[in-house]
Structure formats: C-alpha cells, structure tokens
Design a protein around this motif. Sequence first.
Motif, PDB file in Angstrom:
ATOM      1  N   ALA A  98       0.829  -1.201   0.000  1.00  0.00           N
ATOM      2  CA  ALA A  98       0.000   0.000   0.000  1.00  0.00           C
ATOM      3  C   ALA A  98       0.870   1.262   0.000  1.00  0.00           C
ATOM      4  O   ALA A  98       0.528   2.258  -0.629  1.00  0.00           O
ATOM      5  CB  ALA A  98      -0.926  -0.002   1.210  1.00  0.00           C
ATOM      6  N   LEU A  99       2.021   1.189   0.712  1.00  0.00           N
ATOM      7  CA  LEU A  99       2.917   2.341   0.761  1.00  0.00           C
ATOM      8  C   LEU A  99       3.348   2.759  -0.641  1.00  0.00           C
ATOM      9  O   LEU A  99       3.699   3.909  -0.869  1.00  0.00           O
ATOM     10  CB  LEU A  99       4.165   1.986   1.564  1.00  0.00           C
ATOM     11  CG  LEU A  99       4.136   2.233   3.059  1.00  0.00           C
ATOM     12  CD1 LEU A  99       5.399   1.713   3.692  1.00  0.00           C
ATOM     13  CD2 LEU A  99       3.978   3.711   3.348  1.00  0.00           C
ATOM     14  N   LEU A 104      -3.095   5.926  -3.524  1.00  0.00           N
ATOM     15  CA  LEU A 104      -3.626   5.414  -2.267  1.00  0.00           C
ATOM     16  C   LEU A 104      -4.615   6.413  -1.678  1.00  0.00           C
ATOM     17  O   LEU A 104      -4.284   7.568  -1.471  1.00  0.00           O
ATOM     18  CB  LEU A 104      -2.466   5.188  -1.291  1.00  0.00           C
ATOM     19  CG  LEU A 104      -2.781   4.484   0.013  1.00  0.00           C
ATOM     20  CD1 LEU A 104      -3.164   3.044  -0.234  1.00  0.00           C
ATOM     21  CD2 LEU A 104      -1.573   4.542   0.942  1.00  0.00           C
ATOM     22  N   PRO A 105      -5.851   5.986  -1.419  1.00  0.00           N
ATOM     23  CA  PRO A 105      -6.815   6.930  -0.839  1.00  0.00           C
ATOM     24  C   PRO A 105      -6.447   7.246   0.617  1.00  0.00           C
ATOM     25  O   PRO A 105      -5.735   6.468   1.242  1.00  0.00           O
ATOM     26  CB  PRO A 105      -8.138   6.164  -0.918  1.00  0.00           C
ATOM     27  CG  PRO A 105      -7.746   4.729  -0.965  1.00  0.00           C
ATOM     28  CD  PRO A 105      -6.426   4.664  -1.640  1.00  0.00           C
ATOM     29  N   PRO A 106      -6.946   8.378   1.133  1.00  0.00           N
ATOM     30  CA  PRO A 106      -6.590   8.774   2.506  1.00  0.00           C
ATOM     31  C   PRO A 106      -6.966   7.712   3.531  1.00  0.00           C
ATOM     32  O   PRO A 106      -6.256   7.546   4.520  1.00  0.00           O
ATOM     33  CB  PRO A 106      -7.401  10.045   2.730  1.00  0.00           C
ATOM     34  CG  PRO A 106      -7.688  10.573   1.375  1.00  0.00           C
ATOM     35  CD  PRO A 106      -7.747   9.406   0.454  1.00  0.00           C
ATOM     36  N   VAL A 107      -8.090   7.042   3.311  1.00  0.00           N
ATOM     37  CA  VAL A 107      -8.435   5.944   4.201  1.00  0.00           C
ATOM     38  C   VAL A 107      -8.082   4.643   3.480  1.00  0.00           C
ATOM     39  O   VAL A 107      -8.561   4.384   2.388  1.00  0.00           O
ATOM     40  CB  VAL A 107      -9.930   5.963   4.570  1.00  0.00           C
ATOM     41  CG1 VAL A 107     -10.257   4.745   5.432  1.00  0.00           C
ATOM     42  CG2 VAL A 107     -10.254   7.247   5.312  1.00  0.00           C
ATOM     43  N   VAL A 108      -7.179   3.868   4.100  1.00  0.00           N
ATOM     44  CA  VAL A 108      -6.629   2.706   3.410  1.00  0.00           C
ATOM     45  C   VAL A 108      -7.498   1.484   3.645  1.00  0.00           C
ATOM     46  O   VAL A 108      -7.813   1.149   4.788  1.00  0.00           O
ATOM     47  CB  VAL A 108      -5.201   2.424   3.922  1.00  0.00           C
ATOM     48  CG1 VAL A 108      -4.626   1.213   3.212  1.00  0.00           C
ATOM     49  CG2 VAL A 108      -4.332   3.639   3.709  1.00  0.00           C
TER      50      VAL A 108
ATOM     51  N   ARG B 161      -5.624   2.664   9.898  1.00  0.00           N
ATOM     52  CA  ARG B 161      -6.569   2.578   8.795  1.00  0.00           C
ATOM     53  C   ARG B 161      -6.460   3.730   7.802  1.00  0.00           C
ATOM     54  O   ARG B 161      -7.256   3.808   6.880  1.00  0.00           O
ATOM     55  CB  ARG B 161      -8.006   2.513   9.337  1.00  0.00           C
ATOM     56  CG  ARG B 161      -8.349   1.201   9.999  1.00  0.00           C
ATOM     57  CD  ARG B 161      -8.479   0.082   8.986  1.00  0.00           C
ATOM     58  NE  ARG B 161      -8.812  -1.176   9.607  1.00  0.00           N
ATOM     59  CZ  ARG B 161      -7.922  -2.053  10.049  1.00  0.00           C
ATOM     60  NH1 ARG B 161      -6.624  -1.792   9.937  1.00  0.00           N
ATOM     61  NH2 ARG B 161      -8.294  -3.188  10.601  1.00  0.00           N
ATOM     62  N   THR B 162      -5.532   4.628   8.035  1.00  0.00           N
ATOM     63  CA  THR B 162      -5.440   5.741   7.091  1.00  0.00           C
ATOM     64  C   THR B 162      -4.073   5.771   6.427  1.00  0.00           C
ATOM     65  O   THR B 162      -3.117   5.183   6.916  1.00  0.00           O
ATOM     66  CB  THR B 162      -5.651   7.099   7.786  1.00  0.00           C
ATOM     67  OG1 THR B 162      -4.562   7.324   8.663  1.00  0.00           O
ATOM     68  CG2 THR B 162      -6.957   7.145   8.546  1.00  0.00           C
ATOM     69  N   ARG B 163      -4.005   6.475   5.318  1.00  0.00           N
ATOM     70  CA  ARG B 163      -2.759   6.628   4.579  1.00  0.00           C
ATOM     71  C   ARG B 163      -1.721   7.339   5.442  1.00  0.00           C
ATOM     72  O   ARG B 163      -0.556   6.972   5.487  1.00  0.00           O
ATOM     73  CB  ARG B 163      -3.043   7.453   3.315  1.00  0.00           C
ATOM     74  CG  ARG B 163      -1.845   7.629   2.417  1.00  0.00           C
ATOM     75  CD  ARG B 163      -2.234   8.325   1.148  1.00  0.00           C
ATOM     76  NE  ARG B 163      -2.738   9.674   1.403  1.00  0.00           N
ATOM     77  CZ  ARG B 163      -3.426  10.388   0.518  1.00  0.00           C
ATOM     78  NH1 ARG B 163      -3.710   9.889  -0.652  1.00  0.00           N
ATOM     79  NH2 ARG B 163      -3.843  11.600   0.812  1.00  0.00           N
ATOM     80  N   ARG B 183       7.787   9.096   0.812  1.00  0.00           N
ATOM     81  CA  ARG B 183       7.249   9.849   1.939  1.00  0.00           C
ATOM     82  C   ARG B 183       8.236  10.928   2.366  1.00  0.00           C
ATOM     83  O   ARG B 183       9.448  10.737   2.263  1.00  0.00           O
ATOM     84  CB  ARG B 183       6.958   8.920   3.113  1.00  0.00           C
ATOM     85  CG  ARG B 183       5.937   7.844   2.791  1.00  0.00           C
ATOM     86  CD  ARG B 183       4.654   8.479   2.297  1.00  0.00           C
ATOM     87  NE  ARG B 183       3.547   7.539   2.201  1.00  0.00           N
ATOM     88  CZ  ARG B 183       3.242   6.860   1.101  1.00  0.00           C
ATOM     89  NH1 ARG B 183       3.955   7.002   0.013  1.00  0.00           N
ATOM     90  NH2 ARG B 183       2.200   6.053   1.089  1.00  0.00           N
TER      91      ARG B 183
END
Lengths: 503, 305
Positions: A98-99, A104-108, B161-163, B183
């Motif tokens: 996911a990284l 990638l949406p703000p909520v993964v 649960r968030t990016r 990042r």
Amino acid sequence: MVVLRGITKRFPAVLANDQVDLDLHPGEVHALLGENGAGKSTLMKILYGFYSADCGEIKLQGDPVHIHSPHDARRLGIGMVFQTFTLIPAMTVAENAALYLPDLPPVVDTRRVAKQISSLGEKYGIQVSHRFPVRDLPIGDQQKVEILKLLVGRARVLIFDEATRVLAPHEIEGLFDIFERLKGDGYAIVFITHKMREVLACADRITVMRRGRIAGTLTRSEATESALVALMFGDAIPQEATSAPLPPAAPGSALLALRSVNTRPQGASTPLRDVCLEISQGEIVGVAGVSGNGQRELVDVILGLLPCAAGKRLLHGEDATSWSAGQIRASGVGFVPEDPLGMAVVPWMTLSQNAALGDVAAYARRGGLSLGWDRVRQDIVTSFAALEFEPLSLYAPVRTFSGGQLQRAVLARELGRRPRLLVASYPTRGLDVRSAAAARRVLVQLRNSGGGVLLVSEDLDELFSLSDRLVVLRRGRIVGAFRPGEVDRHEIGHLMTDSEVGE
Amino acid sequence: MNWAFFGGLLSGTIMYGVPLLYTTLGEVIGQRAGMVNLGLEGILLIGASVGFAVSIETGNPWLGVGAAALAGALFNLVYAFLVATRRANQLASGLTVMFFGMGISAMVGRAYVGGGIAGLARYQVPGVAALPWVTRTMFNYDLLVYLAVPVAVLVWWVLYRTRWGLSLRAVGENPSAAFAAGRRISALKYQAALACGFLAGIAGAHLSVALARTWTEGMTGGRGFVAVALVIFSKWHPLRAIVGALLFGGAVTLQLQLQAMGAGVSPFLLNMIPYLLTLGVLLVWSGARRFAAPGALGRVYSGEE
C-alpha cells in the motif's frame, strides 16, 4: 524505452561511471554483468534516482527526464529491488504494498490492496500469503513481495540488483519464470549480477561493465562464457607499477593453519565449509573470489571474531581454536580491514589515541591508570617514517582523514607492532594509485622480512602481482589453489563465477 | 470496605487515568514515528499553565483547554525542530524541552498562583442515579473524560486505517523504506510531533482546569515520564494504552485510599505502589518488547546521500 547517454558519476575516491550509454527495451531482460565495483549498481541507482549523475542524460520513451529521487523514478514507472530489501518487517504484505500505491486513498482499505496483490500475483505466478507481517516470510517470499510492490506501483522498468544472491537454486528458477511472464507483458527488466550462468539462463541482452565503463554489449545468441569472461576481466591487463619480479619465497614454518574449518550460517552470510589453509613465514597468500563468498568469514575466523563450528585453527604451531580475539592479536597477528573507519579506528578519537588503542596493554603505565603517550607518539612517527609515508597530524580526529590517509594510518599502526602474520582485507580498495602502491610495497616488505600475509582482494591484477600462492573462494569453499604462474586470469575468473572453461 | 470505597476507587482511577491516557496517546503517535519524547513533562506543564491562565482570563474553561492544546502542539515543534531538522539526539532534545517547559510554565503561571476557577462542567451519566449503590461522584465527569476512550479509538483508526497513519508508522519502522516509497520523513515527524503536543496539551489542561482547578508549579508530578513507560507497557498500541492508563490510575488511587484509611504500612511504601507496578510490568514485558517497538525508534535519520 529507456535510453541512458554519457552517464558519469564520480565518488570521492573513484570514478564509478564514466560516459556510460545503455538502452533498455520493453519485453527484454537486460543483464548487467561485471565484477564488484564495476559500476553496475551505481548506474542503476542513478536511473532510480538514488544518486544523481554528475553529467549525462536519461530519456524515457524519447523524452528527456530528470530523476532526482526514487519518488520521481517510480512516478515515471521505474522500480528497483535492492540487495537488502526495503520492506518494513513489522507490517503486513498488503501494508508494505500500500505504501507504494500511487493513488492510495486517505483511508486505506488493506483488503482491497490485498485483492489487487492476489490478482497481480496470479497473473505472473507470484504467490505469497499476505496476511502475515513480512518478517515471518522466508527470504524468497520477501523478494516476491518486493516485486509485487513494484507491480502494484505500476512500474514498467524493473531493476534487480543482485537479486539471486540470497535465493536458493529453485527460488532462482522461480524468479526467472516470473521474468518470462513479465517480459511477455512488455516489462523491461534489468538484472544486475556477476554470475555468468544466471545471465545465460535468463538474459536477452547482456552488457558487461568493467571499471565504470561499458566493456561491451552482446545479444543472447552472440554471448558465450568465454566471450563474457574476456569482457569482464579484460584481455590486455596493464602492468602494475610495483610488481617487480619477486624473489622466490623460501617458506619457513607455518604461521597459520586452518584445518577443515566450518562456521555456522548466520543470516545472509556465507558459512565456511571445510576450509584448509596454511600461511608460512615469508609468503603472501592471495584470496580471490567475488565478494560475499566467504571472504569476510575467513578473515573473521582467523582473527577470532567468529568461532569455528568444526575444525581447528593453529597459530605459530599451537592449537588456537579457542583463543580469544585479544589472545590472537597479542600473539602477533595484525589486521587491515576492508572498512577501516568502521572496524579499525574510533572515528572521533585522534590518531595517537587510536594508535594507543591498537595495543593498550603495551602502553599502559602505573598498572593501567595512565598511558605512555610519549611512546605512543614516538612509535607512530617511527612507523610512518619506516614505511616512507608522509606524516599525518597526531591530534586530528581520524574522522577527518581521507580514505588513503586513514588506510596509511591503520597500516602504520598494525605494522608498527611488527606482526608475524598480517591479515589484509581489500587493503587498496578506494585508495588512489599512490597510496595503493605504498600499501602494496608494505605488504611485500613484510613478506621479505619473514612475515606471512593473507591478502583478500577482488583486484586480480593485485593478487597476481603480489601473491606467492592463490586460493579461490566460492560459496565458502576453497575451490582452487595455485601459484600465480600456473594459471591465467580467465581460469580464475571461471572458478570465481562457477562457469565452465572454454564452452 | 464499602461502596463508597469502590466508588472512590473508580472515580479516582478515571480522573487520574484520563490525563495519563491523553499523554500516552500523544507519545504513542510520536514513537510510532520513531521519536522518543522525554519532554512530555514540560509539555504537560505548558498545557496546565496556559489552560489555567486562559480559563481565568476568559472565564471559559473550554477556551483554556483549546489554548492549552495549541500551546502544547506549538511548543513540541521545538522538539521536532531539534530532532527532525537538526537531527539532534532525541533523549537530550527531550530533556531540554522538559526543562524549557518547566521554566516557561512557571513564568506563565506565576500571576495565577492561588487563583481558582469553576472548571469544566460535569455531567452525570443518565439513568444511573437510580441505582442504590451509586455515589454522587461515581458517574459524574467532565466531557474530556467521556471523550478519552473515543479519542483512543480514533488514534488507533488513524494509525492503522489511514494513509497518514501507514506513512507515519513506516517512518518509525524504516525511514529509508518510507523515503523510497516517496514519503517526506521530516514533514511526517513534524506532524506527529504536533499531534503529540496537542494531546499532551489537552492532558495538561485537564489537570489544571478540570482536576485541580488551580495552578501550582510542577503540578504534573512526573506524569510525563509515567506516560513514556505506559507507551512501552501498551506495546505502542493506542487501545492497550487505555488499559495501561487506567491500571496506573487505579494503583495511584488505591495507594491514596489506603493511606486515608490509615493502613498500617509506611506511607512511603504505599507511595511506591504505582511505580513498583510499572517496574514489574516493564520487567515482564521487556522480553517481548523488541518485537513491538518501532524499528527505527530513537534513531537519527540522516537521509539518503
């Protein structure tokens, strides 16, 4: 697809890439072959934005691009799998992937990422269970995760840096199968290696690098092992300035003997298997081999930094299998490590403090409450003079020395103790021509005065010009022992890379 | 032993545990980004003094809490600057921030020593008054108390649960990998420090505005350090932090109640109960600790090339 033109990169001591041109095509596995230090990894790290080139141009699909960071590279669809993986062991496969998702949406939603991974994995035959943290996966699966990570990140150019080093033979075959499927879908693959067999097994196009330059590019149909060995190690080998013909050594009694020594495997290191080695007075024994084939373990075993799991270590005729590193050092063994800043000195201490550390017991005064600094300084100055080195400041932290100065300082300290046996690991790596010549002269001097030297090096010229005997290490075993006059470079090259002679 | 004893124990535990929980949650966020912040004590004091001062000046304790949260967040930028930008040693930077915070809070609070305020309004949990064994104080808390557990759940959700949470944890585990994944290490560390200071600021304000309703110098009494220990206790997990904070709050309250009851044990020994508990927990936990700690915790990230 990707065109590199005139890439040049200079590091403080070496010219890593010198006017390198390279073309990568979609649907092709392009192998970059060469010895360690030939500049393969540097070139690809420039393409991946890890380093920036001093000059040169990169074009992607015909357009010039500027790649300043790995982030830029990945946005352009260039991905790289490193020798040491850049996974986060505590996170799951899905989180690691996911990284790298560009959108990638703000909520993964890790389940959606996991689904994406599974479908990509099915398509290319890359199966990994993605529920567990990466640290619980075997190393072959971790590499698959690295590949999946790049695929979900939509990389179209995949660079593999020594990808097979940590893999077992069946895993290597699996990797090549994955290459085939990726190729079919138009991915461009770069495969950096020094193993001839793997190149011939998987590559469509082979570029050989030597000393920062392209030695030649062959297609698979043109390539033969002997043609590649010739390109890798060079046909015309320049004469070494210092290699005056050595007087034939008159070996005295054995200083060091290893008898069937084995070590325990630790992590990604190569354990020694049944290594038998003798070093006598008045000889230089050269160790050839591609790095990572047990050189480090051999040196560590001799110095007592690594215990023998089986076998015996004899020093000066006595059984020294259970001696500590301190005892071994005290018995007259000196050490010039491959990484002097990390292993031989304390960077923030001055030269004289570091010199004293080399043999604290000998300099101790008043039962260890004080040190004879005058004698420390005197010894180091004498040693520098004896070696005809330019003197260095005794009071500057050694951190401020250049690579060559540091290597001279370590040599002066170790030789000032008049060792009977010197273990020198890549003693000229990163040195300029003058310092390298001085270091070599020192080794020969020690040999001529009756000392023994173990010389580990990747520079075949150096090994051939200095050694009285040569052994070849491959996968922790000694696979050949010669006198330099009896073999040529090509035979050694074949032995080092595990390929057949004259195919 | 009677209902009053347990009622007191429960409310004491909660009142003591809540500010600890906010502080611990802040530190969890910071440590997940790889930063051990020993300056929490200083930030708590800043939060307490600013919260109290603003409450008195405006007459509105909620403005005090808000100001304290902001002050804590901004003050923790000092730490973030030292650690993320100047790449200083984290322990030294934390201690510096602590002493700095002690000094500033004393200065801010000096004019308000001895002042009193009404404090945050308390609300009774509806319906429980009918129960026979309920005492007046048992289910009567301010809003920050009721919000503590939801905030812990929120922190968990954000981290897992968030990016942003994923990136933040990546920075704390392996900054090189996070950098390779595109990042911005420093930016994430600053954001984590802001969140940490924000929560610690709220905790400080809760101490002065809701609990003590007064300001005294050094009134936080080491809670900042307890929170650092609780982060380890909770294995860097926001939900386990709830258990840790309540357990510690319970130990402190029990000790106070035993003293009030005149238990035949030296009060000094009783004073030690919470810390002995912490010691024991750390001893038991320490074996498993290295599996839970963020991989790059406390390390200086010097960047690539």
